[in-house]
Motif scaffolding. Structure first.
Motif, mmCIF file in Angstrom:
data_model
loop_
_atom_site.group_PDB
_atom_site.id
_atom_site.type_symbol
_atom_site.label_atom_id
_atom_site.label_comp_id
_atom_site.label_asym_id
_atom_site.label_seq_id
_atom_site.Cartn_x
_atom_site.Cartn_y
_atom_site.Cartn_z
ATOM 1 N N GLY A 74 0.831 -1.189 0.000
ATOM 2 C CA GLY A 74 0.000 0.000 0.000
ATOM 3 C C GLY A 74 0.866 1.239 0.000
ATOM 4 O O GLY A 74 2.067 1.183 0.285
ATOM 5 N N PRO A 107 -3.876 -0.010 -2.773
ATOM 6 C CA PRO A 107 -4.497 0.760 -1.691
ATOM 7 C C PRO A 107 -3.648 1.985 -1.334
ATOM 8 O O PRO A 107 -2.414 1.913 -1.339
ATOM 9 C CB PRO A 107 -4.552 -0.215 -0.522
ATOM 10 C CG PRO A 107 -4.227 -1.548 -1.076
ATOM 11 C CD PRO A 107 -3.487 -1.345 -2.352
ATOM 12 N N ARG A 134 -6.771 2.753 -5.197
ATOM 13 C CA ARG A 134 -7.918 2.547 -4.310
ATOM 14 C C ARG A 134 -7.677 3.345 -3.030
ATOM 15 O O ARG A 134 -6.919 2.943 -2.149
ATOM 16 C CB ARG A 134 -8.087 1.067 -3.979
ATOM 17 C CG ARG A 134 -9.314 0.790 -3.114
ATOM 18 C CD ARG A 134 -9.574 -0.687 -2.974
ATOM 19 N NE ARG A 134 -8.536 -1.430 -2.313
ATOM 20 C CZ ARG A 134 -8.451 -1.613 -0.992
ATOM 21 N NH1 ARG A 134 -9.346 -1.102 -0.191
ATOM 22 N NH2 ARG A 134 -7.474 -2.334 -0.487
ATOM 23 N N VAL A 136 -8.317 4.544 0.500
ATOM 24 C CA VAL A 136 -8.959 3.988 1.692
ATOM 25 C C VAL A 136 -9.355 5.162 2.585
ATOM 26 O O VAL A 136 -8.556 5.643 3.394
ATOM 27 C CB VAL A 136 -8.019 3.003 2.420
ATOM 28 C CG1 VAL A 136 -8.687 2.439 3.673
ATOM 29 C CG2 VAL A 136 -7.591 1.879 1.476
ATOM 30 N N ALA A 176 -7.751 -2.678 5.993
ATOM 31 C CA ALA A 176 -8.358 -2.578 4.664
ATOM 32 C C ALA A 176 -7.519 -3.334 3.621
ATOM 33 O O ALA A 176 -8.073 -3.985 2.732
ATOM 34 C CB ALA A 176 -8.507 -1.106 4.260
ATOM 35 N N ILE A 177 -6.205 -3.248 3.747
ATOM 36 C CA ILE A 177 -5.328 -3.977 2.807
ATOM 37 C C ILE A 177 -5.512 -5.472 2.986
ATOM 38 O O ILE A 177 -5.706 -6.210 2.013
ATOM 39 C CB ILE A 177 -3.861 -3.587 3.028
ATOM 40 C CG1 ILE A 177 -3.619 -2.124 2.646
ATOM 41 C CG2 ILE A 177 -2.935 -4.514 2.222
ATOM 42 C CD1 ILE A 177 -2.248 -1.592 3.042
ATOM 43 N N SER A 180 -8.651 -7.024 1.580
ATOM 44 C CA SER A 180 -8.815 -7.066 0.126
ATOM 45 C C SER A 180 -8.003 -8.154 -0.548
ATOM 46 O O SER A 180 -8.077 -8.305 -1.760
ATOM 47 C CB SER A 180 -8.441 -5.698 -0.470
ATOM 48 O OG SER A 180 -7.064 -5.458 -0.323
#
Length: 181
Positions: A74, A107, A134, A136, A176-177, A180
């Motif tokens: 990320g 991310p 993406r 976040v 969040a990473i 996914s």
């Protein structure tokens, strides 16, 4: 056990003592076990973007920059607003990535070092979404450092470190990473 995460932090200011860089360094210090943050030092070395120098003619420093982004789980972006916009050097770095395959769906977390600067956040959001990153949003951090003395900045960062606010933002990003993959 959760797999380790590698984050690559991009600073929109090239000043070594910028508030954006200080915020990234503070995040680096509070990152939890299993999350490493490397702050990019390549942006100021990138040549001015020229589409004629892509592909086989891509400069080695651009290839190194792109490889760091590819290898990261990320990205963290901390960028000041200059003259109501994205600093030229930072926009140049993004331009080198537009037609490459390292960034789509990667991310990204914003860490903003000012209570102002909404224009740069809007512009960056537009550019980064166009590049298919993406963002976040639940990991967004806004820390009012700009315009404060070095001592006041250190105090704000220490308070946020002690309260756990900085680490909480990073933890939301890491969650969040991991969710996914």
């Amino acid at each position: 056990m959760q797999r380790p995460l590698s984050l690559y932090a991009l600073c929109g200011s090239q000043r070594q003592v910028s508030t954006s860089r200080r915020l990234l360094e503070a995040l680096q210090r509070v990152s939890s076990d299993g999350v490493s943050i490397e702050i990019c030092d390549l942006i100021g070395s990138l040549p001015i973007f020229n589409p004629d120098h892509e592909g086989d003619r891509t400069p080695p420093v651009v290839e190194t920059f792109a490889a760091k982004i590819r290898d990261a789980d990320g990205l963290i972006v901390s960028c000041p607003e200059y003259a109501h916009g994205i600093p030229g050097g930072f926009k140049n770095a993004l331009d080198w990535l537009v037609s490459r395959d390292e960034v789509p769906f990667k991310p990204l977390m914003f860490a903003h070092a000012s209570y102002r600067g909404d224009l740069v956040l809007e512009q960056l959001t537009e550019v980064l979404k166009t590049m298919s990153l993406r963002i976040v949003s639940e990991a967004f951090l806004r820390v009012p450092l700009a315009g404060k003395s070095d001592e006041a900045q250190a105090s704000v960062l220490a308070e946020l470190q002690q309260s756990g606010a900085l680490r909480a933002g990073l933890d939301r990003f890491a969650q969040a990473i991991r969710a996914s993959v």
